[in-house]
Design a protein around this motif. Structure first.
Motif, PDB file in Angstrom:
ATOM      1  N   ASP A 172      14.806  17.477  66.853  1.00 14.59           N
ATOM      2  CA  ASP A 172      14.213  16.529  67.895  1.00 14.59           C
ATOM      3  C   ASP A 172      14.592  14.632  67.625  1.00 14.59           C
ATOM      4  O   ASP A 172      15.771  15.057  66.904  1.00 14.59           O
ATOM      5  CB  ASP A 172      12.650  16.478  66.538  1.00 14.59           C
ATOM      6  N   GLU A 217      12.644  17.284  72.476  1.00 12.20           N
ATOM      7  CA  GLU A 217      13.271  18.215  71.610  1.00 12.20           C
ATOM      8  C   GLU A 217      14.105  19.498  71.913  1.00 12.20           C
ATOM      9  O   GLU A 217      14.190  19.512  73.181  1.00 12.20           O
ATOM     10  CB  GLU A 217      11.886  19.652  70.561  1.00 12.20           C
ATOM     11  N   SER A 261      16.388  17.896  62.162  1.00 10.65           N
ATOM     12  CA  SER A 261      16.860  19.185  62.851  1.00 10.65           C
ATOM     13  C   SER A 261      15.487  19.909  61.183  1.00 10.65           C
ATOM     14  O   SER A 261      16.307  19.653  60.231  1.00 10.65           O
ATOM     15  CB  SER A 261      17.373  19.892  62.306  1.00 10.65           C
ATOM     16  N   GLY A 262      15.234  21.257  62.223  1.00 14.81           N
ATOM     17  CA  GLY A 262      14.656  22.141  60.750  1.00 14.81           C
ATOM     18  C   GLY A 262      15.535  23.966  61.275  1.00 14.81           C
ATOM     19  O   GLY A 262      15.727  23.751  62.889  1.00 14.81           O
ATOM     20  N   ASP A 282       9.432  24.793  63.435  1.00 10.99           N
ATOM     21  CA  ASP A 282       9.030  23.459  63.355  1.00 10.99           C
ATOM     22  C   ASP A 282       8.493  22.944  62.274  1.00 10.99           C
ATOM     23  O   ASP A 282       8.486  21.604  61.770  1.00 10.99           O
ATOM     24  CB  ASP A 282       7.968  23.434  64.422  1.00 10.99           C
ATOM     25  N   LEU A 285      11.304  21.836  60.398  1.00  7.69           N
ATOM     26  CA  LEU A 285      11.756  20.237  61.180  1.00  7.69           C
ATOM     27  C   LEU A 285      10.807  19.071  60.094  1.00  7.69           C
ATOM     28  O   LEU A 285      11.339  18.146  60.591  1.00  7.69           O
ATOM     29  CB  LEU A 285      11.444  20.545  62.671  1.00  7.69           C
TER      30      LEU A 285
END
Length: 304
Positions: A172, A217, A261-262, A282, A285
């Motif tokens: 993101d 994203e 980031s995730g 998510d 993130l």
């Protein structure tokens, strides 16, 4: 140089394969199989543009081979032309009912065969181009959400069969709404393009998938990649975006555009679902965002 279209000739008689191959070899890459089972195996492993299929063969006959091809979702769009000595309307109707797109009787007429094969290959390639365009984000040139879901479905299934690692990264752009508010949407689009190019450049393997998930994203699917490997890739992405030094007066963490980031990694098992992968990644993130942004958060998750 463009790669030549690939045509598979299926016939239990070598003489027929050689004769048809001689007619087409100047324009196509020719593969051959001598049974229905062998043809299906090749079709599943190779990107084909068309199959020329005999009807009368030991084991699986051409009709059953064609039906099995058309029942496979990954092969259903592959055009099949029957090439056979069975010369009657009854046999032709049966062949078309099995899913063939055309019916050619032996001995084949070279000019007519080349024209028919050329027409069907051209239509197949046109459909492929349209399908590809439907899965591409026009702004960034990356895959879109539809491509992400298709890639996830394929890789979850493939990695489960091979008992392999699969990793997913959600990216993101930090404070992107504020970026648009300050610089306008045209500059926002340029920012999205630059970030997409930077993160896409890190994905060097042909098996990796990098897509625009939506808005600001992005999502990456990394087969045969464990957590350590995925974290390394996500960190490379973070640094590349930071190195772009795109001014961002609305950021609360620095003078330029950054990303959070995730990263989710685990061994694949049958029964895993696309929504659960996306939801779990998510959450990671959002951990990165809650911890201050411009960072990577990753974890090996148990059964999803």
């Amino acid at each position: 140089m463009n790669q030549r279209p690939v045509v598979l000739i299926v016939d239990d008689e070598i003489a027929n394969i050689e004769m048809i191959g001689a007619v087409l070899e100047d324009d196509y890459e020719i593969l051959f199989a001598r049974s229905g089972n062998q043809a299906i195996e090749i079709a599943r492993k190779t990107k084909l543009d068309l199959i020329l299929l005999d009807i009368v063969m030991p084991g699986l006959d051409g009709y059953e081979t064609c039906r099995l091809i058309k029942q496979d979702p990954k092969l259903a769009d592959l055009p099949v032309i029957f090439t056979t000595g069975l010369d009657s309307v009854e046999y032709e109707v049966q062949g078309l009912a099995a899913g063939a797109i055309d019916y050619v009787t032996k001995p084949v007429q070279p000019v007519a065969l080349r024209r028919r094969v050329g027409n069907h290959v051209e239509m197949k390639q046109m459909r492929d181009r349209l399908t590809s365009l439907a899965m591409v984000d026009p702004l960034t040139g990356l895959g879109n959400r539809r491509m992400l879901e298709a890639a996830l479905e394929e890789e979850i299934s493939r990695m489960a069969r091979e008992s392999q690692w699969l990793s997913m990264i959600l990216v993101d752009i930090d404070f992107f709404k504020q970026f648009n508010d300050i610089y306008g949407h045209l500059e926002g689009d340029k920012c999205l393009q630059a970030v997409a190019k930077a993160i896409g450049a890190v994905m060097r393997r042909g098996s990796d998938h990098c897509t625009r998930f939506g808005g600001e994203e992005f999502a990456c699917v990394l087969p045969k990649t464990d957590l350590a490997g995925a974290l390394h890739i996500a960190e490379q992405m973070r640094r590349k975006v930071e190195d772009l030094a795109i001014p961002h007066a609305g950021s609360k963490i620095g003078p330029s555009v950054t990303i959070s980031s995730g990263v989710l990694s685990r061994y694949c098992e049958r029964g895993m679902t696309i929504p659960s992968w996306i939801e779990s990644t998510d959450k990671l993130l959002y951990e990165s965002k809650n911890l201050g942004r411009n960072r990577v958060t990753g974890r090996v998750i148990g059964l999803i």
